[in-house]
Write an enzyme that holds these catalytic residues in place. Structure first.
Site, PDB file in Angstrom:
ATOM      1  N   CYS A   1       1.114  -1.188  -0.123  1.00  0.00           N
ATOM      2  CA  CYS A   1      -0.139   0.102   0.078  1.00  0.00           C
ATOM      3  C   CYS A   1       0.916   1.206   0.094  1.00  0.00           C
ATOM      4  O   CYS A   1       1.954   1.156   0.709  1.00  0.00           O
ATOM      5  CB  CYS A   1      -0.822   0.018   1.439  1.00  0.00           C
TER       6      CYS A   1
ATOM      7  N   ASP B   1       0.639   3.821   1.860  1.00  0.00           N
ATOM      8  CA  ASP B   1       0.658   4.256   3.047  1.00  0.00           C
ATOM      9  C   ASP B   1       1.902   4.846   3.624  1.00  0.00           C
ATOM     10  O   ASP B   1       2.658   3.855   3.440  1.00  0.00           O
ATOM     11  CB  ASP B   1      -0.356   3.483   4.238  1.00  0.00           C
TER      12      ASP B   1
ATOM     13  N   ARG C   1       3.180   5.079   6.446  1.00  0.00           N
ATOM     14  CA  ARG C   1       3.515   4.360   7.449  1.00  0.00           C
ATOM     15  C   ARG C   1       4.057   2.893   7.168  1.00  0.00           C
ATOM     16  O   ARG C   1       4.473   2.055   8.323  1.00  0.00           O
ATOM     17  CB  ARG C   1       2.164   4.055   8.516  1.00  0.00           C
TER      18      ARG C   1
ATOM     19  N   HIS D   1      -2.053  -3.689   4.992  1.00  0.00           N
ATOM     20  CA  HIS D   1      -1.918  -3.521   6.524  1.00  0.00           C
ATOM     21  C   HIS D   1      -3.096  -3.350   7.013  1.00  0.00           C
ATOM     22  O   HIS D   1      -4.161  -2.968   6.504  1.00  0.00           O
ATOM     23  CB  HIS D   1      -1.042  -2.259   6.412  1.00  0.00           C
TER      24      HIS D   1
ATOM     25  N   CYS E   1      -6.002  -0.149   7.027  1.00  0.00           N
ATOM     26  CA  CYS E   1      -5.875   0.529   5.729  1.00  0.00           C
ATOM     27  C   CYS E   1      -7.130   1.344   5.343  1.00  0.00           C
ATOM     28  O   CYS E   1      -8.182   0.856   5.110  1.00  0.00           O
ATOM     29  CB  CYS E   1      -5.718  -0.644   4.512  1.00  0.00           C
TER      30      CYS E   1
HETATM   31 CO    CO Z   1      -3.496   1.262   3.068  1.00  0.00          CO
END
Ligand code: CO
Length: 211
Positions: A42, A44, A46, A98, A101
């Site tokens: 992803c 993302d 993080r 994750h 998400c």
């Molecule tokens: Co995500």
């Protein structure tokens, strides 16, 4: 949050550190790369692939998009896959989702998210539809979302296995193996979902056999 200028300071510090530690590092990497992993995760912020896997530059080939999807018509992810498998000859292809998400959460809401997001996240709605009974039986919303995160990882692994790239490479050189992982934002740990790769390959090839 880092400022714009800090990024360049960070970069110079990072270069200095590598030059002290391993003076040939950049020279070597400039010549070639031999990553053993293709990581599809992803976008993302993080979940940075190298950091969570503890790998240095040159060790993992990376593709990231919203909610770690392998969409059949997406030229970008499929080009990455083909290059990593056919040219870099990676042994492991990983789909890493994750928990928590945002893409998966958004797909679970019955609302118009905007043109491109609707179309992209529809892939996750398709996964929901496939596992509707199991998912609807989970009362807690976060728990349901996290289960969908896992099922989405599994289905994206299936999408990888449907490709001629993976089938051809695995049948000819016994690699790559496809793995499904989930990363937890809360404890920083990666979990291997232990997707039954061989079994899925057999199952998928009953319909998606590409010879
Ligand atoms: Co995500």
């Amino acid at each position: 949050m880092s400022t714009y200028d800090e990024v360049f300071e960070n970069n110079r510090r990072w270069v200095r550190r590598w030059n002290e530690q391993d003076p040939k590092f950049f020279e070597r990497l400039a010549q070639e790369q031999h990553p053993n992993f293709l990581y599809i995760g992803c976008s993302d912020s993080r979940v940075p692939a190298n950091t969570v896997m503890g790998l240095e530059p040159g060790e993992v080939f990376v593709h990231r998009n919203v909610a770690n999807l392998m969409v059949n018509t997406d030229v970008s992810s499929h080009t990455v896959l083909e290059y990593a498998v056919d040219y870099l000859k990676v042994d492991h292809v990983v789909i890493c989702g994750h928990y928590g998400c945002g893409g998966v959460s958004a797909a679970m809401q019955s609302k118009d998210l905007g043109g491109t997001l609707n179309s992209w996240l529809r892939e996750i709605r398709d996964v929901y539809r496939l596992y509707k009974d199991e998912l609807d039986a989970i009362e807690d919303e976060e728990e349901r979302r996290d289960r969908l995160v896992e099922l989405n990882v599994r289905e994206q692994c299936v999408n990888l296995i449907k490709t001629a790239t993976v089938q051809r490479a695995y049948l000819s050189r016994g690699a790559p193996t496809v793995h499904g992982w989930v990363y937890s934002l809360e404890d920083g740990l990666l979990r291997d979902l232990e997707i039954p790769f061989e079994e899925l390959l057999e199952e998928v090839r009953e319909v998606y056999r590409l010879e």
